[in-house]
Design a protein around this motif. Structure first.
Motif, PDB file in Angstrom:
ATOM      1  N   PRO A 140     -13.316 -28.045  49.392  1.00 19.43           N
ATOM      2  CA  PRO A 140     -14.004 -27.067  48.537  1.00 19.43           C
ATOM      3  C   PRO A 140     -15.491 -27.353  48.345  1.00 19.43           C
ATOM      4  O   PRO A 140     -16.304 -26.429  48.340  1.00 19.43           O
ATOM      5  N   TYR A 141     -15.869 -28.617  48.205  1.00 19.24           N
ATOM      6  CA  TYR A 141     -17.284 -28.961  48.025  1.00 19.24           C
ATOM      7  C   TYR A 141     -18.100 -28.596  49.260  1.00 19.24           C
ATOM      8  O   TYR A 141     -19.143 -27.949  49.163  1.00 19.24           O
ATOM      9  N   VAL A 142     -17.625 -29.008  50.425  1.00 14.13           N
ATOM     10  CA  VAL A 142     -18.366 -28.741  51.664  1.00 14.13           C
ATOM     11  C   VAL A 142     -18.421 -27.230  51.915  1.00 14.13           C
ATOM     12  O   VAL A 142     -19.475 -26.691  52.259  1.00 14.13           O
ATOM     13  N   HIS A 143     -17.311 -26.548  51.722  1.00 14.41           N
ATOM     14  CA  HIS A 143     -17.284 -25.099  51.923  1.00 14.41           C
ATOM     15  C   HIS A 143     -18.278 -24.408  50.989  1.00 14.41           C
ATOM     16  O   HIS A 143     -19.006 -23.498  51.401  1.00 14.41           O
ATOM     17  N   ALA A 144     -18.325 -24.845  49.742  1.00 11.82           N
ATOM     18  CA  ALA A 144     -19.264 -24.261  48.782  1.00 11.82           C
ATOM     19  C   ALA A 144     -20.710 -24.487  49.209  1.00 11.82           C
ATOM     20  O   ALA A 144     -21.548 -23.579  49.101  1.00 11.82           O
ATOM     21  N   GLY A 180     -22.652 -38.078  39.532  1.00 14.08           N
ATOM     22  CA  GLY A 180     -23.980 -37.706  39.072  1.00 14.08           C
ATOM     23  C   GLY A 180     -25.121 -38.444  39.748  1.00 14.08           C
ATOM     24  O   GLY A 180     -26.269 -38.323  39.340  1.00 14.08           O
ATOM     25  N   LYS A 181     -24.818 -39.187  40.797  1.00 13.48           N
ATOM     26  CA  LYS A 181     -25.852 -39.957  41.495  1.00 13.48           C
ATOM     27  C   LYS A 181     -26.206 -39.348  42.852  1.00 13.48           C
ATOM     28  O   LYS A 181     -26.938 -39.945  43.629  1.00 13.48           O
ATOM     29  N   GLY A 182     -25.647 -38.177  43.151  1.00 17.58           N
ATOM     30  CA  GLY A 182     -25.972 -37.519  44.413  1.00 17.58           C
ATOM     31  C   GLY A 182     -25.192 -38.044  45.606  1.00 17.58           C
ATOM     32  O   GLY A 182     -25.538 -37.768  46.746  1.00 17.58           O
ATOM     33  N   TYR A 183     -24.132 -38.802  45.357  1.00 14.23           N
ATOM     34  CA  TYR A 183     -23.386 -39.407  46.465  1.00 14.23           C
ATOM     35  C   TYR A 183     -22.647 -38.373  47.311  1.00 14.23           C
ATOM     36  O   TYR A 183     -22.552 -38.518  48.535  1.00 14.23           O
ATOM     37  N   ALA A 184     -22.111 -37.320  46.709  1.00 15.04           N
ATOM     38  CA  ALA A 184     -21.431 -36.285  47.495  1.00 15.04           C
ATOM     39  C   ALA A 184     -22.425 -35.637  48.460  1.00 15.04           C
ATOM     40  O   ALA A 184     -22.111 -35.404  49.626  1.00 15.04           O
ATOM     41  N   LYS A 185     -23.626 -35.365  47.987  1.00 11.99           N
ATOM     42  CA  LYS A 185     -24.676 -34.776  48.838  1.00 11.99           C
ATOM     43  C   LYS A 185     -25.043 -35.733  49.974  1.00 11.99           C
ATOM     44  O   LYS A 185     -25.246 -35.312  51.104  1.00 11.99           O
ATOM     45  N   LYS A 186     -25.113 -37.030  49.676  1.00 11.64           N
ATOM     46  CA  LYS A 186     -25.432 -38.006  50.729  1.00 11.64           C
ATOM     47  C   LYS A 186     -24.324 -38.057  51.779  1.00 11.64           C
ATOM     48  O   LYS A 186     -24.606 -38.168  52.973  1.00 11.64           O
ATOM     49  N   LEU A 187     -23.069 -37.956  51.341  1.00 10.79           N
ATOM     50  CA  LEU A 187     -21.957 -37.906  52.291  1.00 10.79           C
ATOM     51  C   LEU A 187     -22.065 -36.648  53.157  1.00 10.79           C
ATOM     52  O   LEU A 187     -21.866 -36.710  54.372  1.00 10.79           O
ATOM     53  N   LEU A 188     -22.390 -35.525  52.538  1.00  8.41           N
ATOM     54  CA  LEU A 188     -22.561 -34.275  53.275  1.00  8.41           C
ATOM     55  C   LEU A 188     -23.678 -34.411  54.309  1.00  8.41           C
ATOM     56  O   LEU A 188     -23.503 -34.036  55.476  1.00  8.41           O
TER      57      LEU A 188
END
Length: 97
Positions: free
Chosen positions: A77-81, A50-58
């Protein structure tokens, strides 16, 4: 403050690792072959969700790919989405299988 480092082994398998201080809280598992970066998995530790870390990795992965003139095969799946949700943003780097 978080830092993201790309850490690859001699076979060019590894991850973009996200650290807060000296603790690893997220990773995007990848491999590099010729001019294609394959993304397998993106994960964030439960306490860091919930801190936006996946988006920062992307964002870090995309910046790296563009800077090195690579393409991305998004098996994660996250990146593909994200690529499907914003196709115009990633059209230049997306390898559609």
């Amino acid at each position: 403050m978080e830092t993201i480092q790309l850490e690859l082994n001699e076979k060019k398998h590894g991850a973009f690792n996200l650290y807060v201080g000296d603790k690893k809280l997220g990773e995007m598992t990848v491999s590099l072959k010729e001019d294609v970066l394959t993304v397998y998995h993106t994960g964030v530790e439960p306490e860091a969700e919930g801190k936006g870390y996946a988006k920062k990795l992307l964002e870090e992965m995309v910046a790296y790919v563009r800077a090195n003139h690579l393409k991305v095969l998004p098996l994660c799946p996250y990146v593909h989405a994200q690529f499907k949700k914003h196709p115009d943003e990633y059209e230049d780097i997306w390898v559609k299988s």
